[in-house]
Design a protein around this motif. Sequence first.
Motif, PDB file in Angstrom:
ATOM      1  N   SER A 112       0.799  -1.231   0.000  1.00 12.02           N
ATOM      2  CA  SER A 112       0.000   0.000   0.000  1.00 12.02           C
ATOM      3  C   SER A 112       0.827   1.274   0.000  1.00 12.02           C
ATOM      4  O   SER A 112       0.272   2.359   0.155  1.00 12.02           O
ATOM      5  CB  SER A 112      -0.941   0.017   1.220  1.00 12.02           C
ATOM      6  OG  SER A 112      -1.810  -1.100   1.207  1.00 12.02           O
ATOM      7  N   PRO A 140      -8.779   2.477  -5.739  1.00 12.54           N
ATOM      8  CA  PRO A 140      -7.783   1.534  -6.263  1.00 12.54           C
ATOM      9  C   PRO A 140      -6.772   2.217  -7.180  1.00 12.54           C
ATOM     10  O   PRO A 140      -7.130   3.016  -8.040  1.00 12.54           O
ATOM     11  CB  PRO A 140      -8.636   0.527  -7.051  1.00 12.54           C
ATOM     12  CG  PRO A 140      -9.993   0.622  -6.442  1.00 12.54           C
ATOM     13  CD  PRO A 140     -10.157   2.057  -6.035  1.00 12.54           C
ATOM     14  N   SER A 142      -4.507   0.233  -8.820  1.00  9.53           N
ATOM     15  CA  SER A 142      -3.930  -0.951  -9.441  1.00  9.53           C
ATOM     16  C   SER A 142      -3.535  -0.732 -10.890  1.00  9.53           C
ATOM     17  O   SER A 142      -2.625  -1.396 -11.389  1.00  9.53           O
ATOM     18  CB  SER A 142      -4.927  -2.115  -9.354  1.00  9.53           C
ATOM     19  OG  SER A 142      -5.241  -2.407  -8.005  1.00  9.53           O
ATOM     20  N   SER A 148      -2.900  -3.735  -4.749  1.00 10.93           N
ATOM     21  CA  SER A 148      -3.176  -2.708  -3.745  1.00 10.93           C
ATOM     22  C   SER A 148      -4.538  -2.968  -3.130  1.00 10.93           C
ATOM     23  O   SER A 148      -5.351  -3.727  -3.674  1.00 10.93           O
ATOM     24  CB  SER A 148      -3.168  -1.300  -4.374  1.00 10.93           C
ATOM     25  OG  SER A 148      -4.281  -1.126  -5.226  1.00 10.93           O
ATOM     26  N   THR A 149      -4.780  -2.349  -1.977  1.00 14.38           N
ATOM     27  CA  THR A 149      -6.091  -2.423  -1.364  1.00 14.38           C
ATOM     28  C   THR A 149      -7.060  -1.569  -2.185  1.00 14.38           C
ATOM     29  O   THR A 149      -6.649  -0.653  -2.894  1.00 14.38           O
ATOM     30  CB  THR A 149      -6.063  -1.903   0.079  1.00 14.38           C
ATOM     31  OG1 THR A 149      -5.795  -0.497   0.048  1.00 14.38           O
ATOM     32  CG2 THR A 149      -4.993  -2.598   0.895  1.00 14.38           C
ATOM     33  N   PRO A 150      -8.371  -1.830  -2.078  1.00 14.81           N
ATOM     34  CA  PRO A 150      -9.331  -0.994  -2.816  1.00 14.81           C
ATOM     35  C   PRO A 150      -9.471   0.407  -2.268  1.00 14.81           C
ATOM     36  O   PRO A 150     -10.095   1.256  -2.894  1.00 14.81           O
ATOM     37  CB  PRO A 150     -10.645  -1.787  -2.678  1.00 14.81           C
ATOM     38  CG  PRO A 150     -10.471  -2.588  -1.447  1.00 14.81           C
ATOM     39  CD  PRO A 150      -9.018  -2.942  -1.363  1.00 14.81           C
ATOM     40  N   GLN A 481     -10.738  -1.147 -10.514  1.00 16.93           N
ATOM     41  CA  GLN A 481     -10.680  -2.413  -9.793  1.00 16.93           C
ATOM     42  C   GLN A 481      -9.361  -2.530  -9.034  1.00 16.93           C
ATOM     43  O   GLN A 481      -8.371  -1.871  -9.358  1.00 16.93           O
ATOM     44  CB  GLN A 481     -10.813  -3.598 -10.758  1.00 16.93           C
ATOM     45  CG  GLN A 481     -12.143  -3.692 -11.459  1.00 16.93           C
ATOM     46  CD  GLN A 481     -12.222  -4.913 -12.365  1.00 16.93           C
ATOM     47  OE1 GLN A 481     -11.261  -5.679 -12.509  1.00 16.93           O
ATOM     48  NE2 GLN A 481     -13.380  -5.128 -12.966  1.00 16.93           N
ATOM     49  N   SER A 482      -9.358  -3.402  -8.037  1.00 13.46           N
ATOM     50  CA  SER A 482      -8.141  -3.728  -7.299  1.00 13.46           C
ATOM     51  C   SER A 482      -8.063  -5.235  -7.120  1.00 13.46           C
ATOM     52  O   SER A 482      -9.066  -5.947  -7.233  1.00 13.46           O
ATOM     53  CB  SER A 482      -8.138  -3.051  -5.922  1.00 13.46           C
ATOM     54  OG  SER A 482      -9.148  -3.595  -5.094  1.00 13.46           O
ATOM     55  N   ARG A 504     -10.705  -9.291  -4.611  1.00 18.42           N
ATOM     56  CA  ARG A 504     -10.905  -8.270  -5.642  1.00 18.42           C
ATOM     57  C   ARG A 504     -11.847  -7.180  -5.154  1.00 18.42           C
ATOM     58  O   ARG A 504     -12.842  -7.449  -4.483  1.00 18.42           O
ATOM     59  CB  ARG A 504     -11.453  -8.904  -6.922  1.00 18.42           C
ATOM     60  CG  ARG A 504     -10.485  -9.895  -7.549  1.00 18.42           C
ATOM     61  CD  ARG A 504     -11.002 -10.457  -8.868  1.00 18.42           C
ATOM     62  NE  ARG A 504     -10.010 -11.336  -9.468  1.00 18.42           N
ATOM     63  CZ  ARG A 504      -9.015 -10.927 -10.239  1.00 18.42           C
ATOM     64  NH1 ARG A 504      -8.892  -9.636 -10.507  1.00 18.42           N
ATOM     65  NH2 ARG A 504      -8.159 -11.775 -10.740  1.00 18.42           N
ATOM     66  N   LYS A 532     -15.562  -5.337  -1.865  1.00 12.85           N
ATOM     67  CA  LYS A 532     -14.434  -6.273  -1.917  1.00 12.85           C
ATOM     68  C   LYS A 532     -14.978  -7.686  -1.833  1.00 12.85           C
ATOM     69  O   LYS A 532     -15.668  -8.043  -0.872  1.00 12.85           O
ATOM     70  CB  LYS A 532     -13.461  -5.988  -0.776  1.00 12.85           C
ATOM     71  CG  LYS A 532     -12.187  -6.806  -0.811  1.00 12.85           C
ATOM     72  CD  LYS A 532     -11.260  -6.362   0.324  1.00 12.85           C
ATOM     73  CE  LYS A 532      -9.975  -7.144   0.350  1.00 12.85           C
ATOM     74  NZ  LYS A 532      -9.078  -6.686   1.448  1.00 12.85           N
TER      75      LYS A 532
END
Length: 695
Positions: A112, A140, A142, A148-150, A481-482, A504, A532
């Motif tokens: 992160s 996100p 990403s 990465s976290t959302p 999205q993540s 996800r 998530k």
Amino acid sequence: MFTIKKSTILVAAALSSMAVHAHQDAVQEENMTVMGTQHGYQADNVSAMKMEMSQLDTPGVIAVYDETLIEEQGAATLGDVLKNDASISAGNTRRNRERFYMRGFELNPDQSYLRDGQFHLANYALPIELYERVEVLKGPSSLLYGKSTPAGMINLVTKKAQGDFHLNVSQELGAHNHTKTTLDVGGALNSDETLRARLIGSTAKKESYRRHKDGSAVESERMVGALIVEADLGDRGTVRLNYDRTKDDGHIDMGSAFFQNGDLIGTKEFVWDMPWAKRHSTVENYGVNLDFELSQNWMLTTGYNRQNVDRRTIESNWGKVFNESSKKPNYDPKTQTWKVMARDTFEVFKVDTAYLDFKGEFELASMQHKLLVGTSYVDYKKTDQQDKKGTLGKLSINDNKIIAKPTDLDYRKGKVNEFERQTLGLYVQDYVEINQQWHALAGVRFDQEKNKDETHNNVLPKFAVIYHPSDESSVYATYSQSFEPKDPVAAKYKNAGEKLDAERGELYELGAKKEFFDGLMLVSGALFNIEKNNLVYDDRDTNTMHQDGKVRHRGIELAADGQVTDSLSLSSSLMWLDARYLDHPRLEGKRAKDAPKFVLGAWANYQIDDKNNFHLGARYEGQKYGDPYEKFNKPAYTLVDLGYTHRVALNDSLDGLVRVNVNNLFNEQYLRGGCNHNAMYGDERTVKATFQINL
């Protein structure tokens, strides 16, 4: 409903009256053209986007906390900076490694954080004196950065070498024997200023008000050194070399322990860990970055960084001190005794990161395009050894006796464990100016993460539309999205070794931004909904791991940052958050841990004259729970901070500065993050003085 204390209302009223009065004065003043890219606390462009984009063109919320704010507040840690952001709440600092939650999601130290746009392993006390600003990317990230976290990511932007010679020496003195000495010197190494260097060094010591059983203090000590060298490659580019080293030593403090109903076990000052429970870490970063102009419209940027982390942790406790659901809890409330253990762990991390980006601007189909094509690579290696002992004995919380560290405790007796993973990312992003009002951003990323057991492949899209009703405003809608790859099920479960899919996340966000006072103030707002899926959880009845959980975090964010007048600057933010489990066998409908429903914060700097500045800040954080079962209640609290800066000209070339900061002015008692029934009390009222000389 939430209740805001009287002190919050008073501070908010004071800030509002200052802003209104200053604005009335500003209306009567003649408009001025302000040069540069920084107005008060409002940044014009954001480096974490990998291309030059103004805040109005950025389809998302990115908060920037610059060097001015960091210095005004006397920030010593990343947590001191991030307390300005309403979307972030503090986690535990048990081993002096700060953890945070953003929009209710935990920011993991191994996925992160970024440093100058590259992956950075943040499992140590990050030296804030090395950074010129902190960028908080909401949602996100990403597409550009992969796993990465959302909730988002934190990007730390390092200080740069400058052409003009400067020499800054500062000395801090504060409560609990706090001392910090910092040297920052640099300038051009040749007459035409094409070769520049900067040297930064600091040493700091501090005690805590908390005490071990034998009366000794919890102490910490840190030394930081950095060298930055930059060279111009003609008129077309710059190459930058950097090296820094951070050495951090001190005691371990797992925080205070509580019963499930929130009652404190022992006293606020009591430390469960033995005086020999300590941590020792050494972190090195060295790398190179290149910016090179290929043509008038095309730019190449590339970089490489090696990060070495050596960390030794000697512990006398781990896990929870007390857990009602455990058949054999560590702490026995009847006898008021607990078991002391011993564990010695040594870990070595080696992380290589590299990236290569091509950025260009061109016209196609009567539309302007800003194209980014790039690749990134991360090679992460971890080696660890551990030796641990069972129960060494029992101690009572009512006396000053301690148990000595076992003489035969040595991590070298343990088995060597090794883990390695490589991550390769390929991404393309196009920012299209369809016309003056309508802009769009579209991109896709392919990411592959490999270790010796499995390979994860992910394709991640992102799409955003930006509408400019005027030159000073924008409205945007974003979808992104993540993904977070998961390791196979651990050996302690019946389905050990079973492969797990990546967790996800999906973000839908609608926001608006508008500039005021000739672009000096940016006001923004956003509505977001994050879900998530594939959440991993354990089934206690069958002792197995499952992956079909789901959480949803949705909320509202508002922010106002910038310069209201020539004398008044303001940084403020607000968040309302509803973070809940949607699908979980035990937690469905429950709120996420350490996720307050409402947070409000503001920091104002008022320049009285060219020698004196007054600073005033406040943060209200609403009620939250210390566990996901909504049993361990953490009450709401309000913190108020004050500061005053006085500058004086010592001679024609030498300036002096004295700054006094009072944090937690009303001595509010509050709980920060922790691990379920453990939590960290926030600092009491502290006073710190800074003396600085600038050449």
